[in-house]
Design a protein around this motif. Structure first.
Motif, PDB file in Angstrom:
ATOM      1  N   UNK A 272      44.083 -48.776 -19.762  1.00 14.82           N
ATOM      2  CA  UNK A 272      44.848 -49.349 -20.863  1.00 14.82           C
ATOM      3  C   UNK A 272      45.030 -50.846 -20.795  1.00 14.82           C
ATOM      4  N   UNK A 273      44.008 -51.573 -20.326  1.00 17.01           N
ATOM      5  CA  UNK A 273      44.150 -53.014 -20.159  1.00 17.01           C
ATOM      6  C   UNK A 273      44.186 -53.761 -21.493  1.00 17.01           C
ATOM      7  N   UNK A 274      43.539 -53.210 -22.511  1.00 18.02           N
ATOM      8  CA  UNK A 274      43.570 -53.843 -23.835  1.00 18.02           C
ATOM      9  C   UNK A 274      43.770 -52.771 -24.899  1.00 18.02           C
ATOM     10  N   UNK A 275      44.575 -53.106 -25.901  1.00 19.31           N
ATOM     11  CA  UNK A 275      44.777 -52.187 -27.005  1.00 19.31           C
ATOM     12  C   UNK A 275      43.591 -52.201 -27.949  1.00 19.31           C
ATOM     13  N   UNK A 276      43.628 -51.317 -28.923  1.00 14.07           N
ATOM     14  CA  UNK A 276      42.553 -51.256 -29.904  1.00 14.07           C
ATOM     15  C   UNK A 276      42.521 -52.537 -30.732  1.00 14.07           C
ATOM     16  N   UNK A 277      41.313 -53.013 -31.019  1.00  9.99           N
ATOM     17  CA  UNK A 277      41.196 -54.137 -31.939  1.00  9.99           C
ATOM     18  C   UNK A 277      41.375 -53.613 -33.351  1.00  9.99           C
ATOM     19  N   UNK A 278      41.543 -54.544 -34.293  1.00  7.56           N
ATOM     20  CA  UNK A 278      41.900 -54.145 -35.652  1.00  7.56           C
ATOM     21  C   UNK A 278      40.881 -53.189 -36.259  1.00  7.56           C
ATOM     22  N   UNK A 279      39.585 -53.425 -36.044  1.00  6.95           N
ATOM     23  CA  UNK A 279      38.590 -52.553 -36.652  1.00  6.95           C
ATOM     24  C   UNK A 279      38.569 -51.181 -35.989  1.00  6.95           C
TER      25      UNK A 279
ATOM     26  N   UNK B 177      45.715 -65.795 -17.518  1.00  6.57           N
ATOM     27  CA  UNK B 177      45.168 -66.809 -18.411  1.00  6.57           C
ATOM     28  C   UNK B 177      46.210 -67.131 -19.479  1.00  6.57           C
ATOM     29  N   UNK B 178      46.444 -68.408 -19.803  1.00  2.15           N
ATOM     30  CA  UNK B 178      47.405 -68.744 -20.862  1.00  2.15           C
ATOM     31  C   UNK B 178      47.098 -67.988 -22.151  1.00  2.15           C
ATOM     32  N   UNK B 179      48.154 -67.588 -22.862  1.00  2.00           N
ATOM     33  CA  UNK B 179      47.995 -66.756 -24.048  1.00  2.00           C
ATOM     34  C   UNK B 179      47.035 -67.364 -25.063  1.00  2.00           C
ATOM     35  N   UNK B 180      47.116 -68.672 -25.283  1.00  2.18           N
ATOM     36  CA  UNK B 180      46.291 -69.287 -26.322  1.00  2.18           C
ATOM     37  C   UNK B 180      44.824 -69.384 -25.915  1.00  2.18           C
ATOM     38  N   UNK B 181      44.536 -69.146 -24.633  1.00  2.29           N
ATOM     39  CA  UNK B 181      43.147 -69.178 -24.159  1.00  2.29           C
ATOM     40  C   UNK B 181      42.602 -67.790 -23.862  1.00  2.29           C
ATOM     41  N   UNK B 182      43.450 -66.796 -23.810  1.00  6.15           N
ATOM     42  CA  UNK B 182      43.034 -65.443 -23.447  1.00  6.15           C
ATOM     43  C   UNK B 182      42.651 -64.660 -24.705  1.00  6.15           C
ATOM     44  N   UNK B 183      41.363 -64.314 -24.865  1.00  4.19           N
ATOM     45  CA  UNK B 183      40.944 -63.603 -26.073  1.00  4.19           C
ATOM     46  C   UNK B 183      41.511 -62.196 -26.185  1.00  4.19           C
ATOM     47  N   UNK B 184      42.024 -61.639 -25.082  1.00  6.40           N
ATOM     48  CA  UNK B 184      42.579 -60.289 -25.135  1.00  6.40           C
ATOM     49  C   UNK B 184      44.068 -60.273 -25.468  1.00  6.40           C
ATOM     50  N   UNK B 185      44.695 -61.463 -25.579  1.00  4.76           N
ATOM     51  CA  UNK B 185      46.144 -61.500 -25.808  1.00  4.76           C
ATOM     52  C   UNK B 185      46.524 -60.804 -27.108  1.00  4.76           C
ATOM     53  N   UNK B 186      45.693 -60.980 -28.138  1.00  7.44           N
ATOM     54  CA  UNK B 186      46.037 -60.388 -29.434  1.00  7.44           C
ATOM     55  C   UNK B 186      45.921 -58.871 -29.432  1.00  7.44           C
ATOM     56  N   UNK B 187      45.383 -58.306 -28.351  1.00  8.94           N
ATOM     57  CA  UNK B 187      45.231 -56.859 -28.263  1.00  8.94           C
ATOM     58  C   UNK B 187      46.349 -56.212 -27.452  1.00  8.94           C
ATOM     59  N   UNK B 188      47.333 -57.007 -27.040  1.00 14.36           N
ATOM     60  CA  UNK B 188      48.393 -56.491 -26.185  1.00 14.36           C
ATOM     61  C   UNK B 188      49.697 -56.352 -26.960  1.00 14.36           C
ATOM     62  N   UNK B 189      50.465 -55.343 -26.607  1.00 18.46           N
ATOM     63  CA  UNK B 189      51.789 -55.175 -27.183  1.00 18.46           C
ATOM     64  C   UNK B 189      51.868 -54.146 -28.290  1.00 18.46           C
ATOM     65  N   UNK B 190      50.729 -53.573 -28.701  1.00 12.43           N
ATOM     66  CA  UNK B 190      50.769 -52.616 -29.812  1.00 12.43           C
ATOM     67  C   UNK B 190      51.584 -51.370 -29.450  1.00 12.43           C
ATOM     68  N   UNK B 191      51.393 -50.842 -28.245  1.00 12.06           N
ATOM     69  CA  UNK B 191      52.143 -49.636 -27.879  1.00 12.06           C
ATOM     70  C   UNK B 191      53.631 -49.914 -27.804  1.00 12.06           C
TER      71      UNK B 191
END
Length: 524
Positions: A36-43, A382-396
């Motif tokens: 569960x390191x990254x949540x589902x992307x939008x698609x 990795x800082x949030x603004x540089x981490x491409x996986x940040x937007x995939x976290x927090x959905x659960x």
């Protein structure tokens, strides 16, 4: 350079190394998904939501992606692993196709291993083996179709095997079209390739009409359900593609723009990494020279092999580079050019740097480092603004919070629906809110999507609702305010992922729905 015969013992050793590469690469991806390191992307979330309303096609894609997710969630459940199991399986299938093609048909198992190495250390391939998107099955069908085309157009192949290869193109092209419209480009490139072979007097007698029949039949079979669905839905899928491609709507008003190209070109470098990108272009240029010059050239390939790779790389890749001067091009639109691109990069890597082992080790070390960084990016500091996986976290976490509010803030939790203004939010809420309820996507200042073709909550007059927006907002839009008798002040919620701050959202508690549901047809 004539290839030296390879002993059966060497073949077995190559096969075992290839198996190890495939197994290890899938295992690394499985760990990323299963933990569960990254949540589902939008698609991904949207495609999963499609499975709950089976159709012959959907607004932006064919039905294959929904069928694949349905198959694997029936085994692993409606979980992140269930949604992504198809991508894990597909990455193994794609690597197997590449290896079998190059080791058996080309008799180049060493090159096959190098290609697997290049692919598995390129971010694009790493991502496509984790994220369950339409590119995964598309690349399988495209690469396998190239394999069959190559086999069917070789003079030394027996008539029986030629017929089998041509016959295999029918289902491969059909399934590819069901995955993504881009597969329709394959028949065009295949015919161009055979015409070039005929001009070079290197095409088997009579292969062209049989090839045309095979790819035409495959394209028709795959496109038929998509066409029928679009005919039943005012051709909204085709209109959507036209707008995205810049041939319809406002995007078609200006012919040339220079602001889109830098982002798109940079994305192509990032998909491959800078070094594989350079090797890919070097290999592509060398293959093109050999294609027209006729000798063996620097790549150690036959002229027909160079022609196949050049024709299946440059036209698609070059078209989108040029078209990025007209409209916004998504980074993955050129994905079908990368099966040839990976092979060109591997060939150039092996050929151009074989004389300098130290430099080759530097490049290989960098590639392995990228593999490790991409695979572990979700848990690196990795800082949030540089981490491409940040937007995939927090959905659960968001899903749990929404469910908590539904149960505690309303008199009748059973009469509360959930909605958002963005399709990705709507899909994520549907997946991550406990119980996976039906959610709705209100149409405010955006283009159309699949949710607009399904019923809204108009039959829920008198119900309450939870409205979720991205980031911290001061209040809901005027259109939302008109839908309810009362709306609470904004609830700003900072989600967390394993104790670390993740994405931010704003939640509104809405009471007394009056049945109004904004719709703005015509924006595709």
């Amino acid at each position: 350079m004539k290839q030296q015969p390879i002993s059966q013992g060497d073949v077995i050793r190559y096969d075992l190394v290839a198996l190890a590469i495939i197994v290890v690469s899938i295992a690394v991806r499985l760990v990323v998904v299963a933990t569960g390191q990254i949540g589902l992307v939008q698609d991904e979330a949207q495609y999963w939501d499609w499975t709950r309303t089976p159709q012959w096609s959907y607004y932006s894609k064919g039905p294959l992606i929904a069928w694949i997710i349905t198959a694997f969630t029936s085994i692993f459940g409606d979980t992140e692993l269930g949604v992504r199991a198809g991508a894990l399986f597909g990455s193994g299938v794609l690597q197997s196709v590449i290896y079998i093609w190059l080791s058996r048909l080309w008799k180049r198992p060493g090159l096959a291993l190098a290609t697997l190495f290049v692919a598995n250390t390129a971010p694009m391939f790493l991502a496509s083996g984790v994220l369950m998107t339409t590119d995964n099955p598309l690349l399988i069908c495209w690469t396998a179709s190239m394999f069959c085309l190559d086999a069917a157009t070789r003079a030394e192949v027996s008539p029986g095997r030629r017929k089998l290869a041509l016959a295999a193109l029918v289902p491969l092209v059909a399934v590819g079209v069901l995955a993504k419209y881009m597969m329709l480009v394959f028949p065009v490139l295949a015919v161009v390739y055979v015409l070039w072979l005929r001009r070079a007097e290197d095409a088997p007698q009579g292969v062209l009409p049989h090839l045309v029949a095979a790819v035409a039949a495959g394209a028709a079979l795959g496109f038929l359900p998509i066409l029928i669905w679009n005919m039943q839905n005012d051709f909204v899928g085709f209109k959507h593609v036209g707008v995205l491609a810049g041939v319809a709507g406002k995007t078609a008003e200006s012919l040339i723009r220079f602001d889109r190209f830098p982002d798109y070109f940079g994305s192509q470098v990032g998909l491959m990494t800078p070094w594989w990108f350079v090797f890919m272009l070097l290999g592509g240029l060398a293959a093109t020279r050999q294609m027209f010059r006729g000798d063996q050239g620097a790549l150690g390939l036959s002229r027909r092999q160079s022609g196949l790779l050049a024709l299946f790389f440059w036209p698609v890749w070059g078209f989108f580079i040029l078209w990025s001067f007209h409209t916004k091009i998504q980074p993955n639109w050129s994905a079908v050019s990368y099966p040839a691109g990976f092979l060109l990069a591997a060939i150039a890597f092996v050929r151009y740097w074989q004389a300098d082992g130290r430099l080759r080790k530097v490049w290989a070390g960098l590639a392995v480092l990228v593999f490790m960084l991409v695979a572990s990016a979700p848990v690196l500091p990795i800082p949030d603004h540089l981490n491409p996986t940040h937007r995939l976290k927090g959905w659960d976490d968001l899903g749990e919070r929404v469910e908590s509010l539904r149960l505690s803030a309303f008199d009748d939790p059973g009469r509360v629906f959930i909605f958002s203004e963005h399709y990705d939010m709507t899909a994520a809420l549907a997946f991550y809110v406990p119980g996976q309820p039906r959610t709705y996507n209100v149409w405010i200042s955006r283009r159309m999507n699949q949710y607009d073709l399904w019923p809204g909550p108009e039959n829920k007059v008198g119900w309450d609702a939870i409205y979720v927006r991205k980031e911290f907002k001061d209040g809901p839009q005027a259109e939302v305010q008109r839908m309810f008798r009362e709306i609470s002040p904004p609830i700003h919620y900072q989600t967390t992922f394993r104790g670390v701050p993740a994405r931010r959202f704003t939640i509104f508690l809405c009471r007394g729905y009056n049945g109004e549901w904004p719709r703005q047809y015509g924006q595709y």
